[in-house]
Design an enzyme around this catalytic site. Sequence first.
Site, PDB file in Angstrom:
ATOM      1  N   TYR A 148       0.605  -1.083  -0.066  1.00  0.00           N
ATOM      2  CA  TYR A 148       0.057   0.086  -0.031  1.00  0.00           C
ATOM      3  C   TYR A 148       0.738   1.181  -0.065  1.00  0.00           C
ATOM      4  CZ  TYR A 148      -3.744   3.359   1.281  1.00  0.00           C
ATOM      5  OH  TYR A 148      -4.501   4.311   1.557  1.00  0.00           O
ATOM      6  N   ASP A 243       9.245   3.503   0.075  1.00  0.00           N
ATOM      7  CA  ASP A 243       8.253   4.299   0.767  1.00  0.00           C
ATOM      8  C   ASP A 243       8.288   3.791   2.262  1.00  0.00           C
ATOM      9  OD1 ASP A 243       5.882   5.069   1.933  1.00  0.00           O
ATOM     10  OD2 ASP A 243       4.552   3.887   0.492  1.00  0.00           O
ATOM     11  N   LYS A 279       3.247   9.113   9.092  1.00  0.00           N
ATOM     12  CA  LYS A 279       3.190   8.583  10.557  1.00  0.00           C
ATOM     13  C   LYS A 279       3.715   9.314  11.462  1.00  0.00           C
ATOM     14  CE  LYS A 279       1.000   4.319   8.073  1.00  0.00           C
ATOM     15  NZ  LYS A 279      -0.167   4.215   8.717  1.00  0.00           N
TER      16      LYS A 279
HETATM   17  C1  LIG Z   1       3.771   2.402   3.240  1.00  0.00           C
HETATM   18  C2  LIG Z   1       2.542   3.569   3.251  1.00  0.00           C
HETATM   19  N1  LIG Z   1       2.873   4.268   2.229  1.00  0.00           N
HETATM   20  C3  LIG Z   1       1.738   5.199   2.023  1.00  0.00           C
HETATM   21  C4  LIG Z   1       0.630   5.391   2.942  1.00  0.00           C
HETATM   22  C5  LIG Z   1      -0.252   6.426   3.039  1.00  0.00           C
HETATM   23  O1  LIG Z   1      -0.327   7.285   4.135  1.00  0.00           O
HETATM   24  P1  LIG Z   1      -1.451   8.229   4.346  1.00  0.00           P
HETATM   25  O2  LIG Z   1      -2.617   7.342   5.076  1.00  0.00           O
HETATM   26  O3  LIG Z   1      -1.051   9.336   5.469  1.00  0.00           O
HETATM   27  O4  LIG Z   1      -2.224   8.845   3.126  1.00  0.00           O
HETATM   28  C6  LIG Z   1       0.433   4.233   4.120  1.00  0.00           C
HETATM   29  C7  LIG Z   1      -0.614   4.300   5.068  1.00  0.00           C
HETATM   30  O5  LIG Z   1      -0.978   3.558   5.637  1.00  0.00           O
HETATM   31  C8  LIG Z   1       1.539   3.219   4.133  1.00  0.00           C
HETATM   32  O6  LIG Z   1       1.621   2.444   5.143  1.00  0.00           O
END
Ligand SMILES: Cc1ncc(COP(=O)(O)O)c(C=O)c1O
Length: 446
Positions: A148, A243, A279
Amino acid sequence: MSTTNEAAATRARAVIPGGVNSPVRAFGSVGGAPLSIASASGATITDVTGREYVDLVASWGPALLGHAHPDVVVAVQEAAARGLSFGASTPGETELAETVIERLTVRGVQLVERLRLVSTGTEATMTAIRLARAATGRDLIIKFAGHYNGHSDGLLAEAGSGLATFALPGSAGVPAAVAAQTLVLPYNDLDAVRDAFAAHPDRIAAVITEAAGANAGVLAPLPGFNGALALVAKEHGALLILDEVLTGFRVSAAGWWGLEASGVTGSTAWLPDLVTFGKVIGGGMPLAALGGPAAIMDLLAPVGPVYQAGTLSGNPLAVAAGLATLRLATPDVYARVDAAAEVVATALHEALDAAGVAHVIPRAGSLFSVAFRSDAVHDYADARDQEAWRYPPFFHAMREAGVSLPPSVFEAWFLTAAHDAPALDRILAALPTAASAAASATPPAD
Ligand SMILES: Cc1ncc(COP(=O)(O)O)c(C=O)c1O
């Protein structure tokens, strides 16, 4: 308190789609009334009925220090008293960028030279992809099944998190032309990546990968996988976007990259090009970021031609929470989170073993999850090939005993520095009954 979780959910459903502002909160895969939260402090969270739970969700990662750490709350209160938002730059934003740059410098390797603050992880990954396309003059991107990377149009195909929970192949509303720009590959499969580059010469702008997969349960990268990805991408003139929205500042002071970098010397060809954060960097407030070398990051407006903006980007309250959190996230904090994760993961394994439930506990640093199968989990196909129906009764037995788990088997469990011995004892005491519930679960009738 006069309401119940059911009543709160019913009232919410009348005015909010599904009663939630993010799908996994609806408890769709575990059933039962979703928790409606009144407050949280340290390792615990309290619902609208006044019932307190030891919390293993930690706001899906941000609460590294535990909920409402007093110093973070004071920092936010003091910032609020100075003004909620200015629509102009503040010294705190620069300090946060300097802090991140310093933390992401490991063994003399400076991964981030410039940092741009945004409000969500989704914005961070979306902007990183726009930058990679601008830097390379190419359109295609590679993502991995079960990862994700936020909910921008191009990143929802075979995504983890809520899409894994609800078994959705992607999202409606994504134009076919946009979806066609994303190549979805099996995780931990370098040959698939090499084949994709061979099949689309000079067309792939970037590979985006969770630094360690944690949105289809935990899916750790095989040793050397991230470094090899960077090499393959570079060999083909593409960028690697690491990411770290979930892992950044959570699994170590320098995130997952910090864990990998601490063992490596020599060539820097294995480094990612762009890194995204979210986060923990916002300490529980809406803040995220992307960073990388000046040569790429300065393509962003106003220096370069890649547009990106935000009314609330670098919001002073969020910056204050992030700075306070990072200041407090000392090596001792990471040692405590690691130790707490070890205690819970070990006890989880022992309880399921004692109950005779086939399981594995995939781990990536302090992150772990449970998968009800006998073999190791390396990719999304593995993660889905499990007796997931054992999780709801397990989850509800833990809830009954006052422990709040992620409401999906496809999510990681999050420990915090506030999980002290009494909190851990409550988790450990709950596990045997929950493991028995998992053992006596029956598969759903088709
Ligand atoms: C690895 C990763 N990238 C991107 C996101 C997206 O972040 P946000 O929920 O702040 O948009 C998440 C959210 O859980 C994530 O776990």
